[in-house]
Design an enzyme around this catalytic site. Structure first.
Site, PDB file in Angstrom:
ATOM      1  N   LYS A  23       0.841  -1.197   0.000  1.00 26.77           N
ATOM      2  CA  LYS A  23       0.000   0.000   0.000  1.00 26.77           C
ATOM      3  C   LYS A  23       0.881   1.254   0.000  1.00 26.77           C
ATOM      4  O   LYS A  23       0.688   2.163  -0.807  1.00 26.77           O
ATOM      5  CB  LYS A  23      -0.874  -0.036   1.258  1.00 26.77           C
ATOM      6  CG  LYS A  23      -2.070   0.830   1.166  1.00 26.77           C
ATOM      7  CD  LYS A  23      -3.006   0.553   2.339  1.00 26.77           C
ATOM      8  CE  LYS A  23      -3.673  -0.806   2.255  1.00 26.77           C
ATOM      9  NZ  LYS A  23      -4.162  -1.309   3.517  1.00 26.77           N
ATOM     10  N   ARG A  93      -3.373   2.616   8.404  1.00 31.53           N
ATOM     11  CA  ARG A  93      -3.685   1.331   7.769  1.00 31.53           C
ATOM     12  C   ARG A  93      -2.450   0.446   7.734  1.00 31.53           C
ATOM     13  O   ARG A  93      -1.319   0.932   7.723  1.00 31.53           O
ATOM     14  CB  ARG A  93      -4.122   1.551   6.322  1.00 31.53           C
ATOM     15  CG  ARG A  93      -5.138   2.605   6.178  1.00 31.53           C
ATOM     16  CD  ARG A  93      -5.610   2.687   4.784  1.00 31.53           C
ATOM     17  NE  ARG A  93      -7.050   2.754   4.839  1.00 31.53           N
ATOM     18  CZ  ARG A  93      -7.838   2.733   3.812  1.00 31.53           C
ATOM     19  NH1 ARG A  93      -7.354   2.581   2.616  1.00 31.53           N
ATOM     20  NH2 ARG A  93      -9.124   2.818   3.953  1.00 31.53           N
ATOM     21  N   GLY A 102      -8.383  -8.387   4.210  1.00 24.15           N
ATOM     22  CA  GLY A 102      -9.126  -8.562   5.453  1.00 24.15           C
ATOM     23  C   GLY A 102      -8.289  -9.001   6.635  1.00 24.15           C
ATOM     24  O   GLY A 102      -8.810  -9.188   7.726  1.00 24.15           O
ATOM     25  N   MET A 104      -5.585  -7.412   8.029  1.00 19.12           N
ATOM     26  CA  MET A 104      -5.038  -6.407   8.921  1.00 19.12           C
ATOM     27  C   MET A 104      -6.077  -5.310   9.148  1.00 19.12           C
ATOM     28  O   MET A 104      -7.099  -5.276   8.488  1.00 19.12           O
ATOM     29  CB  MET A 104      -3.770  -5.820   8.308  1.00 19.12           C
ATOM     30  CG  MET A 104      -2.838  -6.877   7.757  1.00 19.12           C
ATOM     31  SD  MET A 104      -2.168  -7.935   9.025  1.00 19.12           S
ATOM     32  CE  MET A 104      -0.852  -6.895   9.568  1.00 19.12           C
ATOM     33  N   ARG A 335      -3.694  -1.080  -6.430  1.00 21.23           N
ATOM     34  CA  ARG A 335      -2.897  -2.312  -6.374  1.00 21.23           C
ATOM     35  C   ARG A 335      -3.371  -3.190  -7.507  1.00 21.23           C
ATOM     36  O   ARG A 335      -4.434  -2.954  -8.074  1.00 21.23           O
ATOM     37  CB  ARG A 335      -3.072  -3.032  -5.036  1.00 21.23           C
ATOM     38  CG  ARG A 335      -4.507  -3.375  -4.768  1.00 21.23           C
ATOM     39  CD  ARG A 335      -4.681  -3.947  -3.388  1.00 21.23           C
ATOM     40  NE  ARG A 335      -6.084  -3.933  -3.028  1.00 21.23           N
ATOM     41  CZ  ARG A 335      -6.558  -4.251  -1.845  1.00 21.23           C
ATOM     42  NH1 ARG A 335      -5.745  -4.615  -0.906  1.00 21.23           N
ATOM     43  NH2 ARG A 335      -7.832  -4.225  -1.589  1.00 21.23           N
ATOM     44  N   HIS A 453     -15.653  -8.838   1.641  1.00 20.46           N
ATOM     45  CA  HIS A 453     -14.651  -9.782   2.128  1.00 20.46           C
ATOM     46  C   HIS A 453     -14.819 -11.145   1.466  1.00 20.46           C
ATOM     47  O   HIS A 453     -13.876 -11.730   0.940  1.00 20.46           O
ATOM     48  CB  HIS A 453     -14.782  -9.893   3.651  1.00 20.46           C
ATOM     49  CG  HIS A 453     -13.835 -10.861   4.259  1.00 20.46           C
ATOM     50  ND1 HIS A 453     -14.193 -12.152   4.554  1.00 20.46           N
ATOM     51  CD2 HIS A 453     -12.532 -10.733   4.604  1.00 20.46           C
ATOM     52  CE1 HIS A 453     -13.141 -12.767   5.063  1.00 20.46           C
ATOM     53  NE2 HIS A 453     -12.132 -11.926   5.111  1.00 20.46           N
ATOM     54  N   SER A 761      13.663 -40.633 -11.186  1.00 26.39           N
ATOM     55  CA  SER A 761      12.512 -39.767 -10.890  1.00 26.39           C
ATOM     56  C   SER A 761      12.443 -39.607  -9.372  1.00 26.39           C
ATOM     57  O   SER A 761      12.386 -40.599  -8.641  1.00 26.39           O
ATOM     58  CB  SER A 761      11.222 -40.380 -11.420  1.00 26.39           C
ATOM     59  OG  SER A 761      10.140 -39.549 -11.066  1.00 26.39           O
ATOM     60  N   ASN A 765       7.637 -37.305  -2.045  1.00 30.04           N
ATOM     61  CA  ASN A 765       6.766 -37.601  -0.896  1.00 30.04           C
ATOM     62  C   ASN A 765       7.548 -38.446   0.109  1.00 30.04           C
ATOM     63  O   ASN A 765       7.632 -38.117   1.292  1.00 30.04           O
ATOM     64  CB  ASN A 765       5.531 -38.396  -1.331  1.00 30.04           C
ATOM     65  CG  ASN A 765       4.736 -37.678  -2.392  1.00 30.04           C
ATOM     66  OD1 ASN A 765       4.769 -36.465  -2.472  1.00 30.04           O
ATOM     67  ND2 ASN A 765       4.027 -38.437  -3.218  1.00 30.04           N
ATOM     68  N   ASP A 766       8.126 -39.529  -0.420  1.00 30.84           N
ATOM     69  CA  ASP A 766       8.899 -40.381   0.489  1.00 30.84           C
ATOM     70  C   ASP A 766      10.179 -39.694   0.925  1.00 30.84           C
ATOM     71  O   ASP A 766      10.592 -39.821   2.081  1.00 30.84           O
ATOM     72  CB  ASP A 766       9.225 -41.719  -0.196  1.00 30.84           C
ATOM     73  CG  ASP A 766       8.118 -42.725   0.049  1.00 30.84           C
ATOM     74  OD1 ASP A 766       7.734 -42.900   1.214  1.00 30.84           O
ATOM     75  OD2 ASP A 766       7.614 -43.313  -0.932  1.00 30.84           O
ATOM     76  N   CYS A 828       8.191 -36.811  -9.425  1.00 36.03           N
ATOM     77  CA  CYS A 828       6.802 -37.257  -9.519  1.00 36.03           C
ATOM     78  C   CYS A 828       6.101 -37.245  -8.160  1.00 36.03           C
ATOM     79  O   CYS A 828       4.984 -37.716  -8.032  1.00 36.03           O
ATOM     80  CB  CYS A 828       6.710 -38.638 -10.159  1.00 36.03           C
ATOM     81  SG  CYS A 828       7.512 -39.921  -9.212  1.00 36.03           S
ATOM     82  N   TYR A 848      11.842 -32.715 -16.270  1.00 35.55           N
ATOM     83  CA  TYR A 848      10.386 -32.545 -16.247  1.00 35.55           C
ATOM     84  C   TYR A 848       9.862 -32.599 -14.822  1.00 35.55           C
ATOM     85  O   TYR A 848      10.547 -33.075 -13.902  1.00 35.55           O
ATOM     86  CB  TYR A 848       9.683 -33.616 -17.108  1.00 35.55           C
ATOM     87  CG  TYR A 848       9.774 -35.027 -16.543  1.00 35.55           C
ATOM     88  CD1 TYR A 848       8.829 -35.513 -15.640  1.00 35.55           C
ATOM     89  CD2 TYR A 848      10.811 -35.878 -16.922  1.00 35.55           C
ATOM     90  CE1 TYR A 848       8.914 -36.795 -15.119  1.00 35.55           C
ATOM     91  CE2 TYR A 848      10.914 -37.156 -16.415  1.00 35.55           C
ATOM     92  CZ  TYR A 848       9.969 -37.611 -15.505  1.00 35.55           C
ATOM     93  OH  TYR A 848      10.066 -38.872 -14.984  1.00 35.55           O
TER      94      TYR A 848
HETATM   95  C1  PEP Z   1       6.865 -40.339  -3.782  1.00 36.29           C
HETATM   96  O1  PEP Z   1       7.235 -40.975  -2.794  1.00 36.29           O
HETATM   97  O2  PEP Z   1       7.081 -39.133  -3.926  1.00 36.29           O
HETATM   98  C2  PEP Z   1       6.099 -40.990  -4.841  1.00 36.29           C
HETATM   99  C3  PEP Z   1       5.791 -40.345  -5.948  1.00 36.29           C
HETATM  100  O3  PEP Z   1       5.674 -42.232  -4.608  1.00 36.29           O
HETATM  101  P1  PEP Z   1       4.438 -42.601  -3.652  1.00 36.29           P
HETATM  102  O4  PEP Z   1       3.732 -41.332  -3.321  1.00 36.29           O
HETATM  103  O5  PEP Z   1       3.609 -43.537  -4.423  1.00 36.29           O
HETATM  104  O6  PEP Z   1       5.131 -43.232  -2.499  1.00 36.29           O
HETATM  105 MG    MG Z   2       7.247 -43.118  -2.896  1.00 41.82          MG
END
Ligand code: PEP
Ligand code: MG
Length: 866
Positions: A23, A93, A102, A104, A335, A453, A761, A765-766, A828, A848
Site C-alpha cells: 500500500k 492502515r 481482510g 489487517m 494495487r 470480504h 525420478s 513424498n517419500d 513425480c 520434467y
Molecule cells: C513419492 O514418494 O514421492 C512418490 C511419488 O511415490 P508414492 O507417493 O507412491 O510413495
Molecule cells: Mg514413494
C-alpha cells in the site's frame, strides 16, 4: 547515517514494497505520477520487526521519527494534528509487502477529540461528529478489541430513539448522543477513557497495526499462502479526505476491468456520503459505478482516465480506492486487482493485444493459484434446464459448488473433517471465517458486493462464491429463509459462482473446456518454459484428461492403484498372502492379463509419448483383508483354513509399514512379482506396437531403491525377460529401466545408481518423509502444533522443503550428472504440481515435473513464470 524507519510518500516508490508494504509503495508511486493522493507517511516493515524485537514496544527513536515526519506532513498539508481550528486528521492502515485481504486493520479519523470535533464542525458541519463517532468505534474495536456488538447496540438505540432509518442520516443531536454512548461503552469495555490526546491515539493505532500482524487469522493466511512471518507489516498514516461531507461526496472501490469476466469496463461500487469502510464491510449495499457515470460524470471521467493511466504504468489491471470530497476526486490506493481465473486470462490477453504488456508479463500476470478455477467443473447444462433457482445473488467467483449448508465457519470445518462437502452460508463473512472458507466448496452470503470480504477472499482461493444474495434472510434461530422456505444446517444446496444462482439440493456437475484465451496463455508458457510437464495417472480416463491439459508424458503410473479395483483385489491378496512361490505364481497368473490390459489401454492413449510405469509399491497393510467375510472368502480360494490365513496376516503385520517391506524390497523377496509386471508391460507394448505401428517409450521404474545392488538385482532380471520377449516378437520396443530416488541414501549414492539406471525420478513424498523422519500418514496429527508455534512455516508435504530436503536433491543431481550428464531426471512426488516447489525444480537441473492431471496447466504456467 542511522537507519531510516519512517518515510514520507514522496520519498518512496513502487519498488520499495518490502520496506513500505504494498500500500505504502503504491501510494508513493501514485504521488510521483502526480495523481491526487492525500499525502502521508509510512512506518516501515523494519519498524514492525523492531517493535517485536523490543518486546512489543515502539522504540523511542522510531517514535521520534514518526513525530518528525508528522510535522513534515503538517507543512505539506497546511494543517495541524490535534488543532481545533485547522485540524489534520489521518487514517492508519496496515500494508504488508503482499496484499492480505481482510487480514489487517484500519482506523480512520485519528486526531479527533471533543475539542477538535467541536472546532472542525464549524468548518465542515456534522461530518466532524460523524467522523468522530466512527473513530471511537474503530479505535475501540481495532486497537482495543471491543466487541462490535456493543457499538451496534448503541447505534440501534439511538436510531430508534430519533426514529432514523440509517446511520448515514444521523442528525447532529443524534450524532452527539451516539458519541456519548460510544464513549461510555469504550470506558466500560476497555477500563480507561477514550484517549483524547491525538498523539497517543496515533501511537496506539500504529501499535495495533503491528499487533495485527500476529493475530491467528493473519498467521493462518500466511501459512495458507506460504508467506514468511518475518516480513512484518508497514503502517501507512495518510491525511484523511472526507467522502462523508454530504452532497457531492462519495467513496468507493473499483477495478479498472471487470474482475469476474475480464471485460474492459470500470467495475466497482460506491456509496454517497460515506467513508471507505462502509463499502468494503458489506454493511451497506453499495451502488454500481454505472450510476456514478450518470450522477457525477466529470468525476467518473477523471477516475476512468486515472484507472487507464495506472494500468499502463503498472502493466496490469488495478484495484483502486477513491474518495470524492465535495466534487474533488482523491485516489487512496491502487494495487494489482484480484480476479477470477477467467478474468485473469482474458485481461492478460487483452493487455497484450492493447500493447500494454508483453507475452512474458502476460504469463506472469496469471495467478496460478486461481487458475484452478478455470478447470473446475460447471453444472450439467441439461440438469440446469430442469431446475429453477431458489435465489440469485452476485456472481463473485465462478465454478459450480454443491454441499451441505454450514452457518458458521466452525460448523464448516466440522463437516469438512467428516468428509462432507460444505457451502458456507452467512450474512456476510469476516476475517475470522477464513478457515471455514478454506474448507468449504463454495461460499454464499446474503450481504455485500463484489468487493466484499467474501468475494475477495473466495476469488483469491479460486472458490465458487455468490454474494449479496438478498433473497436470503435469517430467522431468530439463525437459519436461512429463502423466499419463505427455511433451510436448516446440513441441508444440501448448490451455487453457481459464475451466474449467481442458488439451487436447492445437489446438482450434477460437468467438466469444463479450456477457453481459447487460456490455451493461448498455455502456449506462450510452453514457449518460455524449459522443463516439460508430465502427469501422474493410472487410468486411461485420467491420462486422456492430462493429455487434454497438455501433458507431454506420464511420469508415474502407480501400479498398485490398479490392484485396488474390486474385481482384482482378491487375486492381489492371494498373491501377497501366498505362503509358497507356487501359490504366488498361480495368483500372479490371474493378475497378469488384467495388468497387461491396463498397460495396453494406457499405451494406446499415449502412443509414442513416454510412459513411466512404477512397479508395485504398496505398504502391505493396505491390501490386507480385514472383514471376517473377506477373510473367509479368501481362505476358500486359497484352499486354507481361516485360522491359517489369519496367522499369515498376523505374520505380515508391520509396526511401521511406511519403512517396511515395500517397494523394491518386496520384489527382492518375491522377484516373480516384478517379472509378472515386466511380462505384462512388455507384452502390452509389443501388442500395441503391432496394432498401431508406433514406437512406444515405456520406462520401467523401480521404487524405493537405496543401494545400487538392489537396483542391479532387479534390473538384470527385468532386462533379461524384456529382451527375450522383444526378440521373440520381432518388433521394436525402446524400453528403459530406471529408478525412483526417494530415500536419502539413494541421494547420497546417486552416482553409483546413475551408472546403472537409465533415468531417475524423485519421489519427493517419500524423500520428505524419510528426511524429516516422520510418517506422511501420521504427521498431520502434530504438524499443526509446529505451525502454531512458528517452528515450521508450511506443510513440507505440500511445498518442498527448499532448505533441507532440496539439499539432498541437489547432491543427487550433481552426482548423477557427473557420471551420466544426460541422464533424464524428473520429479513425480506431489510437489511436482505445486507452484512454489516448481520455482525450485526449475533451477535444480530437472528435465520434467510430473503431477496430477488437473494440475498440469498450473504447472505449465508456473514453469514459465519468473
Ligand atoms: C513419492 O514418494 O514421492 C512418490 C511419488 O511415490 P508414492 O507417493 O507412491 O510413495
Ligand atoms: Mg514413494
Amino acid at each position: 547515517m542511522s537507519k531510516q524507519y519512517v518515510y514520507m510518500f514522496s520519498e518512496g516508490n513502487a519498488n520499495m514494497r518490502n520496506t513500505l508494504g504494498g500500500k505504502g509503495a503504491n501510494l508513493s508511486e501514485m504521488t510521483s505520477l502526480g495523481l491526487p493522493v492525500p499525502q502521508g507517511l509510512i512506518v516501515s516493515t523494519d519498524a514492525c520487526n523492531r517493535y517485536y524485537d523490543a518486546s512489543e514496544t515502539i522504540p523511542e527513536g522510531i517514535v521520534a521519527e514518526i513525530d518528525q515526519k508528522l510535522q513534515e506532513l503538517e507543512v505539506v498539508t497546511g494543517k495541524k494534528f490535534g488543532d481545533k481550528d485547522n485540524p489534520l486528521l489521518v487514517s492508519v492502515r496496515s500494508g504488508a509487502r503482499v496484499s492480505m485481504p481482510g487480514m489487517m486493520d484500519t482506523i480512520l479519523n485519528l486526531g479527533l477529540n471533543d475539542v477538535v470535533a467541536d472546532g472542525m464542525s464549524k468548518i465542515m458541519g456534522s461530518t466532524a461528529y460523524d467522523s468522530y463517532r466512527r473513530l471511537i468505534q474503530m479505535f475501540g474495536e481495532v486497537a482495543m478489541g471491543v466487541d462490535k456488538k456493543h457499538f451496534d447496540l448503541d447505534m440501534d438505540t439511538v436510531l430508534k430513539k430519533y426514529n432514523i432509518a440509517s446511520d448515514h442520516d444521523l442528525t447532529l443531536e443524534a450524532l452527539k448522543d451516539v458519541i456519548s454512548k460510544y464513549k461510555d461503552t469504550y470506558l466500560r469495555e476497555v477500563g480507561t477513557p477514550f484517549p483524547e490526546d491525538p498523539k497517543e491515539q496515533l501511537l496506539l493505532a500504529v501499535e495495533s497495526v503491528f499487533r495485527s500482524w500476529n493475530t491467528p487469522r493473519a498467521k493462518y493466511y500466511r501459512k495458507l499462502n506460504g508467506f514468511s512471518d518475518a516480513w512484518g507489516t508497514a503502517v501507512t498514516i495518510q491525511e484523511m479526505v472526507f467522502g462523508n461531507m454530504g452532497e457531492g461526496s462519495a467513496t468507493g472501490v473499483a477495478f479498472s476491468r471487470n474482475p469476474a469476466t475480464g471485460e474492459d469496463e470500470l467495475y466497482g461500487e460506491f456509496l454517497y456520503n460515506a467513508q471507505g469502510e462502509d463499502v468494503v464491510a458489506g454493511t451497506h449495499t453499495p451502488l454500481p459505478m454505472s450510476e456514478m457515470k450518470e450522477t457525477m460524470p466529470e468525476v467518473y471521467d477523471e477516475f476512468y482516465k486515472f484507472a487507464k493511466d495506472l494500468e499502463k504504468h503498472y502493466h496490469d489491471m488495478q484495484d483502486m480506492e477513491f474518495t470524492v470530497e465535495r466534487g474533488k476526486l482523491f485516489m487512496l490506493q491502487t494495487r494489482s486487482g484480484k480476479r477470477t481465473a477467467q478474468a485473469a486470462v482474458k485481461i492478460a490477453i487483452d493487455l497484450v493485444n492493447e500493447g500494454v504488456m508483453n507475452k512474458v508479463e502476460a504469463v506472469n500476470a496469471v495467478d496460478v493459484n486461481v487458475v484452478d478455477g478455470l478447470l473446475h467443473p460447471q453444472f450439467d447444462a441439461k440438469e440446469l434446464e430442469k431446475v429453477d433457482a431458489i435465489a440469485k445473488g452476485l456472481p463473485a467467483s465462478p465454478g459450480a459448488a454443491t454441499g451441505v449448508i454450514a452457518y458458521t465457519a466452525e460448523k464448516a470445518v466440522e463437516y469438512f473433517n467428516k468428509g462432507t462437502s460444505v457451502i458456507l452460508t452467512r450474512l456476510e463473512t469476516s476475517p475470522e471465517d477464513i478457515e471455514g472458507m478454506h474448507v468449504s466448496n463454495g461460499i454464499l452470503t446474503a450481504r455485500g458486493g463484489m468487493t466484499s470480504h467474501a468475494a475477495v477472499v473466495a476469488r483469491g482461493m479460486g472458490k465458487s462464491c455468490v454474494v449479496g444474495c438478498q433473497d436470503i434472510s435469517f430467522n431468530d434461530k439463525g437459519d436461512a429463509v429463502i423466499n419463505g422456505v427455511i433451510y436448516l444446517e446440513g441441508q444440501e444446496i448448490s451455487i453457481d459462482g459464475g451466474t449467481g444462482f442458488v439451487y436447492d439440493g445437489r446438482l450434477k456437475t460437468q467438466e469444463v473446456e479450456i477457453s481459447e484465451d487460456f490455451e493461448q496463455i498455455l502456449t506462450w508458457s510452453d514457449e518460455m518454459a524449459e522443463l516439460d510437464v508430465y502427469t501422474n495417472a493410472d487410468t486411461p480416463k485420467d491420462v486422456m484428461k492430462a493429455l487434454e491439459f497438455g501433458a507431454k508424458g506420464i511420469g508415474l503410473v502407480r501400479t498398485e492403484h490398479m490392484f485396488f479395483e474390486s474385481d482384482r483385489i482378491r487375486a492381489v491378496r492371494e498373491m501377497i498372502l501366498s505362503t509358497s512361490q507356487m501359490q504366488r505364481e498361480i495368483a500372479l497368473r490371474k493378475i497378469l492379463p488384467m495388468q497387461r490390459k491396463d498397460f495396453e489401454d494406457i499405451f494406446k492413449v499415449m502412443r509414442e509419448l513416454p510412459v513411466t510405469i512404477r512397479y508395485l509399491d504398496p505398504p502391505l497393510h493396505e491390501f490386507m483383508p480385514t472383514t471376517t467375510q473377506d477373510i473367509e472368502e479368501l481362505a476358500v480360494v486359497m484352499n486354507i483354513s481361516t485360522t491359517e490365513l489369519r496367522e499369515v496376516i498376523r505374520s505380515l503385520h508391520e509396526y511401521n509399514p511406511m519403512m517396511g517391506h515395500r517397494g523394491c524390497r518386496l520384489a527382492i523377496t518375491y522377484p516373480e512379482i516384478a517379472l509378472m509386471q515386466t511380462r505384462a508391460l512388455i507384452e502390452a507394448a509389443i501388442n500395441v506396437t503391432k496394432e498401431l505401428d508406433v514406437v512406444l517409450q515405456p520406462e520401467i521404474m523401480i521404487p524405493l531403491v537405496g543401494d545400487v545392488e538392489e537396483f542391479n538385482y532387479l534390473a538384470t532380471k527385468i532386462r533379461e525377460l524384456s529382451d527375450s520377449l522383444i526378440e521373440a516378437s520381432g518388433v521394436e520396443v525402446n524400453y528403459r529401466v530406471g529408478t525412483m530416488i526417494e530415500l536419502p541414501r539413494a541421494c547420497l549414492l546417486a552416482d553409483e545408481i546413475a551408472k546403472e539406471a537409465d533415468f531417475f525420478s524423485f519421489g519427493t513424498n517419500d524423500l520428505t518423509q524419510m528426511t524429516y523422519g516422520f510418517s506422511r500418514d501420521d504427521a498431520g496429527g502434530f504438524l499443526n502444533d509446529y505451525y502454531e508455534k512458528g517452528i515450521y512455516g508450511s506443510d513440507p508435504f505440500a511445498s518442498l522443503d527448499t532448505h533441507g530436503v532440496s539439499q539432498l536433491i541437489d547432491i543427487a543431481i550433481e552426482k548423477a550428472r557427473k557420471v551420466k550428464p544426460d541422464i533424464k531426471i524428473g520429479i513425480c512426488g506431489e510437489h511436482g504440481g505445486d507452484p512454489k516447489s516448481i520455482a525450485y525444480f526449475k533451477q535444480a537441473g530437472f528435465n520434467y515435473v510430473s503431477c496430477s492431471p488437473y494440475r498440469v496447466p498450473i504447472a505449465r504456467i508456473a514453469l514459465a513464470q519468473d
